[in-house]
Design a protein around this motif. Structure first.
Motif, PDB file in Angstrom:
ATOM      1  N   GLY A 224      26.893  35.216  36.326  1.00  0.00           N
ATOM      2  CA  GLY A 224      25.927  34.941  35.268  1.00  0.00           C
ATOM      3  C   GLY A 224      26.559  35.287  33.933  1.00  0.00           C
ATOM      4  N   SER A 225      25.935  36.185  33.197  1.00  0.00           N
ATOM      5  CA  SER A 225      26.444  36.587  31.883  1.00  0.00           C
ATOM      6  C   SER A 225      27.288  37.860  31.951  1.00  0.00           C
ATOM      7  CB  SER A 225      25.272  36.812  30.920  1.00  0.00           C
ATOM      8  OG  SER A 225      24.456  37.877  31.383  1.00  0.00           O
ATOM      9  N   LEU A 226      27.469  38.410  33.144  1.00  0.00           N
ATOM     10  CA  LEU A 226      28.115  39.717  33.293  1.00  0.00           C
ATOM     11  C   LEU A 226      29.568  39.592  33.734  1.00  0.00           C
ATOM     12  CD1 LEU A 226      25.193  41.616  35.036  1.00  0.00           C
ATOM     13  CD2 LEU A 226      25.779  41.589  32.606  1.00  0.00           C
ATOM     14  N   GLN A 227      30.388  40.468  33.206  1.00  0.00           N
ATOM     15  CA  GLN A 227      31.824  40.472  33.482  1.00  0.00           C
ATOM     16  C   GLN A 227      32.132  41.494  34.576  1.00  0.00           C
ATOM     17  OE1 GLN A 227      33.630  38.452  31.299  1.00  0.00           O
ATOM     18  NE2 GLN A 227      35.627  38.751  32.279  1.00  0.00           N
ATOM     19  N   VAL A 228      32.881  41.045  35.598  1.00  0.00           N
ATOM     20  CA  VAL A 228      33.346  41.967  36.635  1.00  0.00           C
ATOM     21  C   VAL A 228      34.539  42.750  36.075  1.00  0.00           C
ATOM     22  CG1 VAL A 228      34.262  42.183  38.977  1.00  0.00           C
ATOM     23  CG2 VAL A 228      32.591  40.395  38.444  1.00  0.00           C
ATOM     24  N   PRO A 229      34.544  44.080  36.178  1.00  0.00           N
ATOM     25  CA  PRO A 229      35.656  44.865  35.631  1.00  0.00           C
ATOM     26  C   PRO A 229      37.012  44.409  36.161  1.00  0.00           C
ATOM     27  CG  PRO A 229      33.837  46.298  36.208  1.00  0.00           C
ATOM     28  CD  PRO A 229      33.478  44.936  36.723  1.00  0.00           C
ATOM     29  N   GLU A 230      38.017  44.495  35.319  1.00  0.00           N
ATOM     30  CA  GLU A 230      39.326  43.947  35.618  1.00  0.00           C
ATOM     31  C   GLU A 230      39.942  44.546  36.877  1.00  0.00           C
ATOM     32  OE1 GLU A 230      42.400  41.282  34.903  1.00  0.00           O
ATOM     33  OE2 GLU A 230      40.469  41.479  33.878  1.00  0.00           O
ATOM     34  N   ALA A 231      39.880  45.858  37.046  1.00  0.00           N
ATOM     35  CA  ALA A 231      40.489  46.482  38.219  1.00  0.00           C
ATOM     36  C   ALA A 231      39.855  45.991  39.505  1.00  0.00           C
ATOM     37  CB  ALA A 231      40.373  48.004  38.122  1.00  0.00           C
ATOM     38  N   LEU A 232      38.546  45.750  39.486  1.00  0.00           N
ATOM     39  CA  LEU A 232      37.856  45.276  40.680  1.00  0.00           C
ATOM     40  C   LEU A 232      38.227  43.834  40.986  1.00  0.00           C
ATOM     41  CD1 LEU A 232      35.920  45.588  42.995  1.00  0.00           C
ATOM     42  CD2 LEU A 232      34.020  45.121  41.423  1.00  0.00           C
ATOM     43  N   ILE A 233      38.214  42.968  39.991  1.00  0.00           N
ATOM     44  CA  ILE A 233      38.531  41.563  40.249  1.00  0.00           C
ATOM     45  C   ILE A 233      39.970  41.423  40.734  1.00  0.00           C
ATOM     46  CG2 ILE A 233      39.289  40.827  37.932  1.00  0.00           C
ATOM     47  CD1 ILE A 233      36.869  38.869  40.165  1.00  0.00           C
ATOM     48  N   GLU A 234      40.876  42.229  40.191  1.00  0.00           N
ATOM     49  CA  GLU A 234      42.269  42.173  40.644  1.00  0.00           C
ATOM     50  C   GLU A 234      42.407  42.638  42.095  1.00  0.00           C
ATOM     51  OE1 GLU A 234      44.640  44.420  37.964  1.00  0.00           O
ATOM     52  OE2 GLU A 234      44.501  42.949  36.320  1.00  0.00           O
ATOM     53  N   THR A 235      41.679  43.690  42.465  1.00  0.00           N
ATOM     54  CA  THR A 235      41.736  44.183  43.839  1.00  0.00           C
ATOM     55  C   THR A 235      41.115  43.183  44.801  1.00  0.00           C
ATOM     56  OG1 THR A 235      41.576  46.444  42.989  1.00  0.00           O
ATOM     57  CG2 THR A 235      41.168  46.137  45.337  1.00  0.00           C
ATOM     58  N   MET A 236      40.038  42.540  44.393  1.00  0.00           N
ATOM     59  CA  MET A 236      39.422  41.506  45.224  1.00  0.00           C
ATOM     60  C   MET A 236      40.389  40.355  45.449  1.00  0.00           C
ATOM     61  SD  MET A 236      35.634  41.481  43.462  1.00  0.00           S
ATOM     62  CE  MET A 236      35.164  39.895  44.166  1.00  0.00           C
ATOM     63  N   ARG A 237      41.043  39.915  44.400  1.00  0.00           N
ATOM     64  CA  ARG A 237      41.919  38.749  44.505  1.00  0.00           C
ATOM     65  C   ARG A 237      43.173  39.034  45.322  1.00  0.00           C
ATOM     66  NH1 ARG A 237      41.232  35.992  38.458  1.00  0.00           N
ATOM     67  NH2 ARG A 237      39.148  35.150  38.880  1.00  0.00           N
ATOM     68  N   ALA A 238      43.492  40.315  45.514  1.00  0.00           N
ATOM     69  CA  ALA A 238      44.631  40.677  46.349  1.00  0.00           C
ATOM     70  C   ALA A 238      44.227  40.961  47.791  1.00  0.00           C
ATOM     71  CB  ALA A 238      45.332  41.898  45.760  1.00  0.00           C
ATOM     72  N   GLY A 239      42.922  40.912  48.081  1.00  0.00           N
ATOM     73  CA  GLY A 239      42.433  41.284  49.399  1.00  0.00           C
ATOM     74  C   GLY A 239      42.602  40.188  50.434  1.00  0.00           C
ATOM     75  N   ALA A 240      42.448  40.586  51.708  1.00  0.00           N
ATOM     76  CA  ALA A 240      42.448  39.611  52.799  1.00  0.00           C
ATOM     77  C   ALA A 240      41.168  38.786  52.730  1.00  0.00           C
ATOM     78  CB  ALA A 240      42.536  40.340  54.138  1.00  0.00           C
TER      79      ALA A 240
END
Length: 350
Positions: A224-240
């Motif tokens: 929506g209008s909210l930003q996911v914190p950078e450290a979290l989005i990076e960890t998600m994108r590196a996940g299985a």
């Protein structure tokens, strides 16, 4: 060191207090606050505005004179109502914007009564700095398994079913009060502020055991209008990644159930579809409007998937999620409640 000033170096230090009292105005409190704190304003929104105006337009003395009267009245009211049953050993932490006069006033009165009240040094701004620092560190300690799948694959419901089996999850869409797409707004459930979203997120992260896997739904940088914190989005994108491949008709069925509130408010749906005109063109939007007006819901949902959501999904996942290159894939033609439970069971089984 003053005995009425509390200095905290980490959020866990807040647990040393029996209660956290936020004396800021209701509007300030609504934007963000320490989870679990209670709002006992020493100036309400109108009074705070009035005092601020006097300070700027008349003089600091005039502002303090009327402000002190309001503060005294409000503290007296809190003592008669909110605090009247607190026992002798009650130890509260008092918070305002930056640990200044508002929290100092209440702390002083509470201590004179005999309670070991403490004023948070630096106020809410201290808490906010700790939130920002924690959100930059905690996500990187987690082992995230990302549930992927095209729109309508039941990912959020699968995540909830995984949680029901005792696994750890991080439900970002629930925290953000949004389903993460142009049609993702939830009726009668406005999104929190960015700061409040981050406070909610940190509270959820703090409950997770980094030694165990954590399941999360694939998201873009914004919900929506909210930003996911950078450290979290990076960890998600590196996940299985675990990808749900659901037949399109089962996805249509699922969306008609999961977004049924749009069927009861066609005007809201038309307004949201209009936001896609620059991507889909006027002719397509007119056709979707006709589907809406004639309640041709299956035709509308099927085209939304085929023309908008599926192409968007394929581009996004391939570009952003490294685990999407070789995901574990689960295929299904059943996204009913029992079908989702079956998928969750297969995921938990590993």
């Amino acid at each position: 060191m003053k005995h009425d000033i509390a200095t905290i170096g980490e959020l866990a230090d807040l647990s040393a207090f029996d209660e956290i009292i936020d004396v800021r105005s209701p509007a300030e409190f609504a934007e963000d606050h320490i989870p679990g704190s209670v709002n006992c304003p020493v100036l309400d929104d109108r009074q705070r505005s009035e005092v601020g105006t006097l300070y700027k337009q008349v003089s600091p003395f005039a502002a303090r004179r009327i402000g002190a009267a309001y503060v005294a009245e409000n503290i007296a009211d809190h003592l008669r109502t909110r605090f009247c049953q607190r026992d002798r050993n009650w130890r509260p932490l008092v918070v305002c914007w930056r640990g200044g006069q508002r929290s100092g006033s209440l702390t002083h009165i509470l201590r004179r009564i005999g309670w070991d009240a403490q004023q948070l040094e630096g106020g809410y701004k201290t808490y906010r700095r700790l939130v920002i620092g924690s959100l930059a560190e905690i996500p990187r300690r987690l082992s995230l398994t990302v549930i992927c799948g095209a729109t309508g694959s039941g990912k959020s419901r699968i995540l909830q079913a995984i949680a029901a089996r005792g696994e750890q999850i991080l439900d970002l869409e629930e925290l953000a009060c949004h389903k993460g797409s142009v049609l993702g707004l939830l009726p009668n459930c406005p999104q929190p502020s960015q700061k409040m979203f981050e406070s909610r997120l940190l509270t959820s992260l703090a409950t997770l055991d980094p030694r165990r896997r954590v399941f999360v739904e694939a998201e873009s940088r914004k919900i929506g209008s909210l930003q996911v914190p950078e450290a979290l989005i990076e960890t998600m994108r590196a996940g299985a990644c675990i990808t749900i491949e659901a037949a399109i008709e089962s996805r249509v069925d699922f969306l008609l159930r999961d977004y049924d509130y749009f069927l009861n408010d066609p005007d809201l749906l038309l307004a949201r579809l209009h936001a896609l005109r620059h991507l889909q063109g006027s002719e397509t939007i007119r056709r979707w409007a006709e589907y809406t007006r004639h309640a041709s819901w299956r035709d509308l949902v099927r085209e939304l998937l085929q023309l908008h959501y599926d192409p968007l999904y394929c581009r996004s996942q391939k570009q952003n999620y490294s685990g999407f290159a070789a995901p574990k894939t689960l295929s299904t033609t059943d996204l009913s409640t029992s079908g989702i439970d079956t998928l969750a069971s297969r995921i938990c089984a590993g």
